[in-house]
Design a protein around this motif. Structure first.
Motif, PDB file in Angstrom:
ATOM      1  N   UNK A   1       0.850  -1.177   0.000  1.00  0.00           N
ATOM      2  CA  UNK A   1       0.000   0.000   0.000  1.00  0.00           C
ATOM      3  C   UNK A   1       0.897   1.242   0.000  1.00  0.00           C
ATOM      4  N   UNK A   2       0.680   2.119  -0.989  1.00  0.00           N
ATOM      5  CA  UNK A   2       1.495   3.321  -1.020  1.00  0.00           C
ATOM      6  C   UNK A   2       0.963   4.361  -0.033  1.00  0.00           C
ATOM      7  N   UNK A   3       1.684   5.441   0.084  1.00  0.00           N
ATOM      8  CA  UNK A   3       1.374   6.453   1.091  1.00  0.00           C
ATOM      9  C   UNK A   3       0.029   7.125   0.846  1.00  0.00           C
ATOM     10  N   UNK A   4      -0.308   7.395  -0.404  1.00  0.00           N
ATOM     11  CA  UNK A   4      -1.598   8.017  -0.723  1.00  0.00           C
ATOM     12  C   UNK A   4      -2.752   7.096  -0.330  1.00  0.00           C
ATOM     13  N   UNK A   5      -2.604   5.811  -0.625  1.00  0.00           N
ATOM     14  CA  UNK A   5      -3.642   4.845  -0.252  1.00  0.00           C
ATOM     15  C   UNK A   5      -3.768   4.755   1.262  1.00  0.00           C
ATOM     16  N   UNK A   6      -2.639   4.783   1.954  1.00  0.00           N
ATOM     17  CA  UNK A   6      -2.652   4.716   3.414  1.00  0.00           C
ATOM     18  C   UNK A   6      -3.376   5.928   4.003  1.00  0.00           C
ATOM     19  N   UNK A   7      -3.139   7.105   3.424  1.00  0.00           N
ATOM     20  CA  UNK A   7      -3.846   8.305   3.887  1.00  0.00           C
ATOM     21  C   UNK A   7      -5.351   8.153   3.698  1.00  0.00           C
ATOM     22  N   UNK A   8      -5.759   7.614   2.554  1.00  0.00           N
ATOM     23  CA  UNK A   8      -7.186   7.403   2.295  1.00  0.00           C
ATOM     24  C   UNK A   8      -7.792   6.415   3.286  1.00  0.00           C
ATOM     25  N   UNK A  31      -5.465  16.912   0.949  1.00  0.00           N
ATOM     26  CA  UNK A  31      -5.739  18.052   0.080  1.00  0.00           C
ATOM     27  C   UNK A  31      -4.457  18.554  -0.582  1.00  0.00           C
ATOM     28  N   UNK A  32      -3.392  18.662   0.201  1.00  0.00           N
ATOM     29  CA  UNK A  32      -2.098  19.101  -0.354  1.00  0.00           C
ATOM     30  C   UNK A  32      -1.601  18.100  -1.398  1.00  0.00           C
ATOM     31  N   UNK A  33      -1.771  16.805  -1.118  1.00  0.00           N
ATOM     32  CA  UNK A  33      -1.344  15.768  -2.064  1.00  0.00           C
ATOM     33  C   UNK A  33      -2.190  15.852  -3.337  1.00  0.00           C
ATOM     34  N   UNK A  34      -3.483  15.993  -3.170  1.00  0.00           N
ATOM     35  CA  UNK A  34      -4.395  16.061  -4.324  1.00  0.00           C
ATOM     36  C   UNK A  34      -4.077  17.278  -5.193  1.00  0.00           C
ATOM     37  N   UNK A  35      -3.787  18.423  -4.562  1.00  0.00           N
ATOM     38  CA  UNK A  35      -3.432  19.623  -5.328  1.00  0.00           C
ATOM     39  C   UNK A  35      -2.145  19.404  -6.121  1.00  0.00           C
ATOM     40  N   UNK A  41      -0.560  16.424 -12.939  1.00  0.00           N
ATOM     41  CA  UNK A  41      -1.418  15.690 -13.878  1.00  0.00           C
ATOM     42  C   UNK A  41      -1.130  14.201 -13.884  1.00  0.00           C
ATOM     43  N   UNK A  42      -0.782  13.690 -12.700  1.00  0.00           N
ATOM     44  CA  UNK A  42      -0.531  12.246 -12.546  1.00  0.00           C
ATOM     45  C   UNK A  42      -0.507  11.943 -11.049  1.00  0.00           C
ATOM     46  N   UNK A  43      -0.669  10.671 -10.683  1.00  0.00           N
ATOM     47  CA  UNK A  43      -0.533  10.304  -9.267  1.00  0.00           C
ATOM     48  C   UNK A  43       0.912  10.514  -8.807  1.00  0.00           C
ATOM     49  N   UNK A  44       1.069  10.886  -7.558  1.00  0.00           N
ATOM     50  CA  UNK A  44       2.401  11.135  -7.010  1.00  0.00           C
ATOM     51  C   UNK A  44       3.026   9.848  -6.489  1.00  0.00           C
ATOM     52  N   UNK A  45       4.347   9.799  -6.555  1.00  0.00           N
ATOM     53  CA  UNK A  45       5.077   8.680  -5.972  1.00  0.00           C
ATOM     54  C   UNK A  45       5.158   8.884  -4.464  1.00  0.00           C
ATOM     55  N   UNK A  46       5.539   7.831  -3.760  1.00  0.00           N
ATOM     56  CA  UNK A  46       5.693   7.947  -2.305  1.00  0.00           C
ATOM     57  C   UNK A  46       6.729   9.010  -1.947  1.00  0.00           C
ATOM     58  N   UNK A  47       7.774   9.121  -2.754  1.00  0.00           N
ATOM     59  CA  UNK A  47       8.819  10.111  -2.480  1.00  0.00           C
ATOM     60  C   UNK A  47       8.257  11.533  -2.589  1.00  0.00           C
ATOM     61  N   UNK A  48       7.412  11.754  -3.584  1.00  0.00           N
ATOM     62  CA  UNK A  48       6.802  13.078  -3.752  1.00  0.00           C
ATOM     63  C   UNK A  48       5.827  13.377  -2.620  1.00  0.00           C
ATOM     64  N   UNK A  49       5.084  12.379  -2.176  1.00  0.00           N
ATOM     65  CA  UNK A  49       4.178  12.554  -1.041  1.00  0.00           C
ATOM     66  C   UNK A  49       4.998  12.849   0.216  1.00  0.00           C
ATOM     67  N   UNK A  50       6.145  12.187   0.357  1.00  0.00           N
ATOM     68  CA  UNK A  50       7.027  12.433   1.501  1.00  0.00           C
ATOM     69  C   UNK A  50       7.530  13.876   1.494  1.00  0.00           C
ATOM     70  N   UNK A  51       7.817  14.406   0.301  1.00  0.00           N
ATOM     71  CA  UNK A  51       8.224  15.811   0.188  1.00  0.00           C
ATOM     72  C   UNK A  51       7.125  16.736   0.712  1.00  0.00           C
TER      73      UNK A  51
END
Length: 147
Positions: A1-8, A31-35, A41-51
């Motif tokens: 499960x990636x970080x975005x899925x875990x947040x959901x 919200x910050x991740x979704x923005x 214009x694509x789903x973010x990687x775990x590294x980008x979510x970590x940023x």
């Protein structure tokens, strides 16, 4: 499960549990991740979510300092609590000893010998400690070890 899925998933669980404060913080993160996803214009990687998580913690730490200077303990306490919730999604922070070891190794790798080489050390070091150590803390460690 990636970080975005875990947040959901955590958001759904927090809705059921009734923890309104943590739910609000997780919604702010999502919200910050979704923005960022919309901008990219694509789903973010775990590294980008970590940023994004790192940026959110830094913003709250900066606000915390200002609240403490102004004597606003109520807002300072809220900022501390928000930081704790966000840090649940971040890797375990480095201890001082671990950070010192990584800094020493990096100094050896880049062949740094003086403070003039600090930029070279920092650019090689920051990707290694990303999300696990604050930039100020890393900078202080490098300055301490470079003579």
């Amino acid at each position: 499960m990636n970080l975005s899925e875990r947040l959901n998933e955590d958001m759904k669980a927090l809705m059921k549990s009734g923890d309104k404060f943590a739910l609000t913080v997780v919604r702010m993160i999502r919200s910050a991740v979704k923005n960022a996803e919309i901008d990219a214009r694509r789903p973010l990687s775990d590294e980008e979510v970590m940023d994004i998580l790192t940026r959110e913690v830094k913003q709250r730490r900066d606000a915390l300092q200002e609240f403490e200077k102004a004597g606003r303990e109520d807002l300072a306490d809220q900022a501390k609590a928000e930081i704790e919730v966000i840090q649940r999604y971040m890797p375990q922070p480095l201890t001082e000893a671990e950070l010192t070891r990584i800094v020493e190794e990096t100094i050896q790798e880049v062949g740094a010998s003086s403070k003039a080489d600090m930029g070279k050390v920092m650019s090689a070091l920051m990707p290694k400690v990303k999300g696990r150590a604050d930039g100020k803390q890393v900078n202080a460690a490098v300055q301490r070890l470079l003579v």
